[in-house]
Design a protein around this motif. Structure first.
Motif, short mmCIF file in Angstrom:
data_model
loop_
_atom_site.label_atom_id
_atom_site.label_comp_id
_atom_site.label_asym_id
_atom_site.label_seq_id
_atom_site.Cartn_x
_atom_site.Cartn_y
_atom_site.Cartn_z
N SER A 90 -2.94 -0.86 -4.96
CA SER A 90 -2.07 -1.88 -4.37
C SER A 90 -2.15 -3.21 -5.12
CB SER A 90 -2.40 -2.09 -2.91
OG SER A 90 -3.76 -2.39 -2.75
N ALA A 144 2.05 1.68 -3.41
CA ALA A 144 0.94 2.13 -4.24
C ALA A 144 0.66 3.62 -4.03
CB ALA A 144 -0.30 1.31 -3.91
N HIS A 187 0.83 -1.20 0.00
CA HIS A 187 0.00 0.00 0.00
C HIS A 187 0.86 1.25 0.00
CE1 HIS A 187 -3.40 -2.56 0.59
NE2 HIS A 187 -2.83 -3.12 1.64
#
Lengths: 339, 339
Positions: free
Chosen positions: B18, B11, B8
DNA sequence: CTGTTAGCGCTTTCAG
DNA sequence: CTGAAAGCGCTAACAG
């Protein structure tokens, strides 16, 4: 049978909440004995097995130790692993064993794997190719305790469980000197490894103490495999200059040397004396009169495991690192003196 | 450094999802090379280490093998473990090593722990106390492949990698008979273990073939530790009736017997001949002329690992089980014959 | 003492 | 090719 029951299944069957089940299974004091029993019974009935993976993920703790050794079947290392497993087991930990096979690249990849597996601690005896500790940074950066054993690390900030190599080297050499040997060869290993550096230093110190000049040509550096010992001994026997004795920095090379000597129909220690830094029972069986510097793999393993477990339980890695130095005792199996 | 970055974080930093990151890290073909590179770079930059725990939980696969042996430091087992680790490593698997120390209770608790850890397969060499396989049911019920090695299992439906113990026992005994020995003692282990049962059967068969009556008193059953071998040999030497030879069902006991003989100043094989089922290098070092039935731990380990990996990869455990039988070769190091 | 809820970090449908 | 969303099984606040 295929889809394993979870705490939710138990909860549903009992019409209670899964967190109560979780608490009961973890023997939390915050659940009635009655419900606890009910839950345990149902768990048994359903053939419930807790999923440690999920638990570990949640708790961020795996109860697993990673162990890296050069080669599992070397007697010293298998004893060490046995010691590690025994102490780990008693503390409720599992051990993942990996072997570097003396290759740095493998060691690197293993270290990465262990970090990814989120082991709670790493015990390592580095490979002969390991010249620096860069690939181990990731372990520390991940807040995973790291303990070196036997083949240790001299960089500050690390913890080691080791043999007193200097003293071992000194004792071995002095023993040979006191037996009347003057021209003593030392079989040494890669100079980057602390253990060999220190054993060599002990060798030099003993010579110095007894006023024997250090001759660099008397140090033969190899990887100390049995074959190396054999070949080194051949070289020595072909020398014009007479060699009285050999102090071998490990057992494998000592075994090779002994085999070479026996093949030449020479006598140990009458023609040439040998002392080996040893844990390999073979070396003393092959030559019952062999004097050795004995190191106990079992003990070093147990000690290393206990140390890292203390770091884990205390959730604290000592910043400065610490060294636990175990003694290696000179065991004399033949006291015949020279001239 | 403390809180490890997740997919995450990667991301977020890249303003993507993600799941794309996950795909990229798993080298899925469904991501542009460009984004893949971007993601890999960012991962490197953040010091990202994937959390195998989470991945395993989700995928229901741990890439881990559980291995249970009686004792790690026994040479045969450490060689076997080395073989297992080597093949496992090449296939991307880790191995968790556990030792039963010959105790059934420990074996039970270990098995449970491994199932809870969701290992992908279990390799086991059972303890001497293991008289039935009830505690291993849970492994099969969990759909975890199970392979026995060396100390195997005769119940239908199981897979084993083993030494041809019958033939080994037969060859050993016949060898002794052909050397002119008539009165041959057999050191056997717990009769519940298949390996000892089969070695004994081989012993009997060889006697029968050569028309030598089987004498039950010539079978000494112990746990075959070195000490047992020593004591058994003492008993034999004190017998009125003359014993010509011993076939020992394992190496440790053979070593003990040899030590006892040497202590009595008798000669091997002139006064008493010995053949040991062996993998312990000591036994041949201690008595270079010793004839042995050699079994390779390394080979058995590799074979067992390969077998279980095939079950895992194929997601199928053969219902009937299968046996892989490796040969143990008689190695004769001294051919002197008796009258 | 028990329930509710959120989330560990990842993968995997299903949409788009 | 990428995103949204659900969920692997468990634990740990936080309520009640």
């Amino acid at each position: 049978m295929n889809n394993k029951p979870t705490i939710h299944d138990i909860a549903k069957a009992l019409n209670i909440n899964s967190s109560t089940v979780s608490r009961a299974l973890n023997d939390s004091p915050r659940v009635t004995l009655k419900t606890k029993e009910k839950i345990l019974k149902k768990a048994e009935e359903l053939g419930y097995k807790r999923n440690v993976l999920a638990s570990s993920l949640r708790k961020n703790v795996t109860n697993t130790l990673g162990v890296i050794v050069p080669r599992i079947s070397r007697h010293f290392f298998s004893s060490a692993i046995q010691g590690i497993e025994e102490t780990a087991y008693l503390a409720g930990y599992n051990v993942i064993i990996c072997q570097s096979l003396e290759q740095l690249e493998r060691e690197q990849s293993i270290v990465n794997g262990l970090v990814e597996k989120r082991v709670d601690g790493v015990l390592i005896s580095i490979s002969m190719e390991t010249l620096n500790y860069q690939h181990l940074e990731i372990v520390k950066n991940s807040n995973i305790p790291l303990v070196f054993f036997d083949r240790h690390c001299n960089e500050a900030g690390n913890s080691n469980v080791l043999i007193d190599d200097f003293k071992g080297g000194f004792d071995a050499t002095e023993h040979l000197i006191l037996q009347g040997n003057k021209n003593i060869v030392h079989f040494s290993g890669p100079n980057e490894l602390e253990i060999y550096k220190n054993r060599l230093a002990g060798y030099k110190a003993a010579l110095k103490k007894h006023n024997i000049a250090f001759n660099p040509e008397n140090v033969i550096v190899t990887r100390l495999m049995e074959d190396d010992g054999f070949k080194s001994m051949q070289t020595i026997l072909n020398l014009k200059q007479k060699i009285d004795a050999v102090f071998s920095a490990n057992d494998m090379a000592a075994i090779g040397a002994i085999k070479c000597i026996k093949q030449s129909n020479l006598k140990i220690p009458d023609d040439i004396a040998i002392v080996g830094f040893s844990n390999e029972p073979i070396s003393t069986v092959i030559e019952p009169s062999l004097t050795t510097i004995d190191q106990s793999g079992l003990e070093i393993g147990k000690t290393a495991a206990a140390l890292i477990l203390s770091y884990i339980e205390n959730k604290q890695i000592p910043e400065k690192g610490e060294n636990i130095v175990l003694k290696a005792n000179l065991i004399e199996r033949n006291s015949s003196k020279r001239n």
